[in-house]
Every structure is written in structure tokens, then in C-alpha cells.
Design a protein around this motif. Structure first.
Motif, PDB file in Angstrom:
ATOM      1  N   GLU A  14       0.773  -1.305   0.064  1.00 36.38           N
ATOM      2  CA  GLU A  14       0.099  -0.228   0.107  1.00 36.38           C
ATOM      3  C   GLU A  14       0.816   1.274  -0.031  1.00 36.38           C
ATOM      4  OE1 GLU A  14      -3.939   1.371   2.373  1.00 36.38           O
ATOM      5  OE2 GLU A  14      -2.391   0.185   3.425  1.00 36.38           O
ATOM      6  N   SER A  39      -3.796  10.210  -3.109  1.00 34.41           N
ATOM      7  CA  SER A  39      -4.550   9.046  -3.172  1.00 34.41           C
ATOM      8  C   SER A  39      -3.868   7.816  -2.548  1.00 34.41           C
ATOM      9  CB  SER A  39      -4.886   8.667  -4.534  1.00 34.41           C
ATOM     10  OG  SER A  39      -5.837   9.464  -5.111  1.00 34.41           O
ATOM     11  N   LYS A  44      -1.395  -4.347  -7.006  1.00 26.95           N
ATOM     12  CA  LYS A  44      -1.789  -5.784  -6.919  1.00 26.95           C
ATOM     13  C   LYS A  44      -1.059  -6.874  -7.788  1.00 26.95           C
ATOM     14  CE  LYS A  44      -4.840  -6.592  -5.151  1.00 26.95           C
ATOM     15  NZ  LYS A  44      -5.315  -6.880  -3.830  1.00 26.95           N
ATOM     16  N   ASN A  54      -5.008  -1.038  -6.996  1.00 25.28           N
ATOM     17  CA  ASN A  54      -6.281  -0.809  -6.712  1.00 25.28           C
ATOM     18  C   ASN A  54      -6.372   0.712  -6.124  1.00 25.28           C
ATOM     19  OD1 ASN A  54      -7.511  -3.384  -7.395  1.00 25.28           O
ATOM     20  ND2 ASN A  54      -7.696  -3.970  -4.970  1.00 25.28           N
ATOM     21  N   CYS A  55      -7.332   1.571  -6.490  1.00 25.45           N
ATOM     22  CA  CYS A  55      -7.612   2.845  -6.039  1.00 25.45           C
ATOM     23  C   CYS A  55      -8.925   3.121  -5.536  1.00 25.45           C
ATOM     24  CB  CYS A  55      -6.991   3.791  -7.026  1.00 25.45           C
ATOM     25  SG  CYS A  55      -7.076   5.638  -6.693  1.00 25.45           S
ATOM     26  N   GLY A  56      -9.106   2.960  -4.345  1.00 30.81           N
ATOM     27  CA  GLY A  56     -10.366   2.909  -3.813  1.00 30.81           C
ATOM     28  C   GLY A  56     -11.093   1.736  -4.053  1.00 30.81           C
ATOM     29  N   ASN A  57     -12.356   1.775  -4.797  1.00 33.56           N
ATOM     30  CA  ASN A  57     -13.111   0.380  -5.103  1.00 33.56           C
ATOM     31  C   ASN A  57     -12.891   0.013  -6.444  1.00 33.56           C
ATOM     32  OD1 ASN A  57     -14.149   0.268  -2.642  1.00 33.56           O
ATOM     33  ND2 ASN A  57     -15.718   1.584  -3.101  1.00 33.56           N
ATOM     34  N   THR A  58     -11.877   0.931  -7.115  1.00 33.97           N
ATOM     35  CA  THR A  58     -11.293   0.400  -8.616  1.00 33.97           C
ATOM     36  C   THR A  58     -10.282  -0.301  -8.926  1.00 33.97           C
ATOM     37  OG1 THR A  58     -12.675   2.562  -9.000  1.00 33.97           O
ATOM     38  CG2 THR A  58     -11.457   1.447 -10.777  1.00 33.97           C
ATOM     39  N   GLN A  59     -10.265  -1.056  -9.742  1.00 32.99           N
ATOM     40  CA  GLN A  59      -8.981  -1.798 -10.081  1.00 32.99           C
ATOM     41  C   GLN A  59      -8.707  -1.218 -11.670  1.00 32.99           C
ATOM     42  OE1 GLN A  59      -8.635  -6.008  -9.378  1.00 32.99           O
ATOM     43  NE2 GLN A  59      -7.277  -6.296 -11.086  1.00 32.99           N
TER      44      GLN A  59
END
Length: 75
Positions: A14, A39, A44, A54-59
Motif C-alpha cells: 500500500e 490517493s 496488485k 486498486n485505487c478506492g474500489n476501482t482496479q
């Protein structure tokens, strides 16, 4: 906690985006994908092809050239 580019970050780590060293086009493209300074992202995978994060809930899959312009601080 080291400051490195996204390509150098190891998988499953992270990090926080601290800078984007590209031009306005690269910055705009990343911002549209949700990758901005401040951000938190999780890398991954990074095989020979694109870097997947992964950034927030988006891959997101980012090409290695663009990923090398994203400067992060590992958490």
C-alpha cells in the motif's frame, strides 16, 4: 517508508501518491482514473505488462511508462 515510483513498489504493498512527474496529459488521464496526489493505492501485480493497482474500489491497469511517472510513499 521510502519514496519510489509505482513500478518499483512491490506487489501487495500500500502506498500514497505524493507526486506525478508527467505533463498535463498524463496528470489528466490519471486524475480521470482516480489516481491523484494524496490517493492511497495498493499495487496488485506487476508482471512484464501493465501495472495493476486498486485505487478506492476501482482496479486499474496502467502501462509501465505511465506508472513510472507516479511517485509514491510506501506505507
Amino acid at each position: 517508508m521510502s519514496i519510489i515510483n509505482l513500478v518499483e513498489l512491490r506487489a501487495s504493498r500500500e502506498a500514497v501518491v505524493v507526486n506525478i512527474v508527467g505533463g498535463i496529459g498524463a496528470r489528466r488521464k490519471l486524475e480521470n482514473l482516480g489516481v491523484r496526489i494524496g490517493s492511497t493505492i495498493v499495487k496488485k501485480s506487476s508482471t512484464q505488462g501493465p501495472v495493476v493497482i486498486n485505487c478506492g474500489n476501482t482496479q486499474i491497469a496502467i502501462g509501465r511508462g505511465l506508472a513510472s511517472k507516479i511517485i509514491v510513499k510506501e506505507l
